[in-house]
Design an enzyme around this catalytic site. Structure first.
Site, PDB file in Angstrom:
ATOM      1  N   ASP A   1      30.839  62.616  60.349  1.00 30.84           N
ATOM      2  CA  ASP A   1      29.662  62.042  61.002  1.00 30.84           C
ATOM      3  C   ASP A   1      30.111  60.775  61.710  1.00 30.84           C
ATOM      4  OD1 ASP A   1      27.191  61.350  61.863  1.00 30.84           O
ATOM      5  OD2 ASP A   1      26.270  61.194  59.894  1.00 30.84           O
ATOM      6  N   ALA A   2      30.567  60.948  62.955  1.00 32.14           N
ATOM      7  CA  ALA A   2      31.147  59.830  63.699  1.00 32.14           C
ATOM      8  C   ALA A   2      30.430  59.561  65.015  1.00 32.14           C
ATOM      9  CB  ALA A   2      32.631  60.109  63.972  1.00 32.14           C
ATOM     10  N   LYS A   3      29.628  60.520  65.472  1.00 35.50           N
ATOM     11  CA  LYS A   3      28.819  60.376  66.687  1.00 35.50           C
ATOM     12  C   LYS A   3      29.654  59.857  67.856  1.00 35.50           C
ATOM     13  CE  LYS A   3      24.622  59.742  63.983  1.00 35.50           C
ATOM     14  NZ  LYS A   3      25.270  59.785  62.637  1.00 35.50           N
ATOM     15  N   ARG A   4      30.761  60.521  68.098  1.00 37.68           N
ATOM     16  CA  ARG A   4      31.626  60.169  69.213  1.00 37.68           C
ATOM     17  C   ARG A   4      31.078  60.764  70.511  1.00 37.68           C
ATOM     18  NH1 ARG A   4      33.214  57.082  65.506  1.00 37.68           N
ATOM     19  NH2 ARG A   4      35.424  56.790  65.044  1.00 37.68           N
TER      20      ARG A   4
END
Length: 277
Positions: free
Chosen positions: A94-97
């Site tokens: 869950d890094a929302k890159r």
């Protein structure tokens, strides 16, 4: 991991639970702080306790990056431990890159090659060339933010154009020109309730990653009623309600009990809505 592999895990465990590893050094049991790598030791105990009841884990990068190099080392050890000991688990970063194309290529290399994760959350705001580098990896998944569970989701995601089409609906329809139900999922917050019916109008076959059940007040029953498809099509995440259910020496045991409770609810929903699943 392929779509069919994931479906088989859901069928076998009668669960579509994703355990969020939002591991905060300030919230883990005090006795772990005496160990060499407290974050990893906490994660390992949680994983060993909850693995029978879930099909996925979702470490949130912010909790690891906040500790600098030591946190990233704990993240890397956690992913390696899962890959080695629980290869059937679907692992989501869950890094929302999401950035211009060449930068997204480096993010994709980081999470899909270096860490060998199954999936990564991606912010779609910058459009096609910021997303497609992640879709170049066979067997890997992009999980696009569509309709999130936070209060601020109303600021942009629910705004409408002149034809009355909401922004999240544009995300759903346009992104399906880039990927498909075998390599793309969408984040839809559990607190959105009946909006799942609108999501399914635009993305009937895709898996949805659903945060917000439990501590954030989302209803598992409503998520299933409005969001489940013929393949289940859901990964419902629970973080705080499981991993921080106890701060004592019994934290792993209590986490297992909470995960089992959620799994039993999920099994009942599957039986009611997909009786032949």
């Amino acid at each position: 991991m392929t779509r069919q592999d994931l479906i088989k895990q859901i069928q076998a465990k009668k669960s579509f639970l994703c355990v969020g590893l939002d591991t905060d050094i300030k919230k883990i049991p005090q006795h772990l702080l005496q160990t060499e790598d407290p974050i990893f030791e906490f994660n390992k105990a949680i994983i060993n306790a909850t693995a029978p009841y879930c099909v996925a884990y979702k470490p949130n990068l912010a909790f690891y990056e906040s500790l600098g190099v030591k946190g990233l080392m704990a993240f890397e050890r956690t992913v390696a431990y899962l890959n080695e000991n629980y290869p059937e688990q679907f692992i989501i970063a869950d890094a929302k890159r999401g950035d211009i194309g060449n930068t997204s290529q480096m993010y994709a290399r980081t999470f899909f090659e270096t860490y060998n994760l199954d999936a990564l959350t991606v912010a779609p705001y910058m459009g096609e060339d910021s997303v497609t580098p992640f879709l170049a990896y066979e067997g890997k998944w992009v999980i696009l933010l569509a309709l999130t569970s936070n209060k601020g989701s109303h600021d942009f995601q629910l705004t409408t154009d002149a034809q009355g089409v909401r922004l999240f609906e544009h995300v759903l329809t346009k992104s399906q020109e880039w990927g498909n139900a075998d390599n793309m999922m969408y984040v839809v917050g559990a607190t959105q309730g009946e909006a799942f019916k609108d999501i399914r109008k635009h993305a009937p076959n895709h898996f949805l990653l659903v945060p917000g059940v439990g501590a954030q007040g989302g209803s598992l029953h409503d998520v299933c009623l409005y969001g489940m498809n013929k393949d289940c099509g859901l990964l419902v995440n629970s973080s705080r309600g499981i991993i921080y259910a106890s701060s004592g020496d019994d934290f792993a045991q209590v986490a297992a009990e909470k995960a089992r409770e959620v799994q039993e609810e999920m099994a009942a929903e599957l039986k009611d809505l997909l009786p032949t699943f």
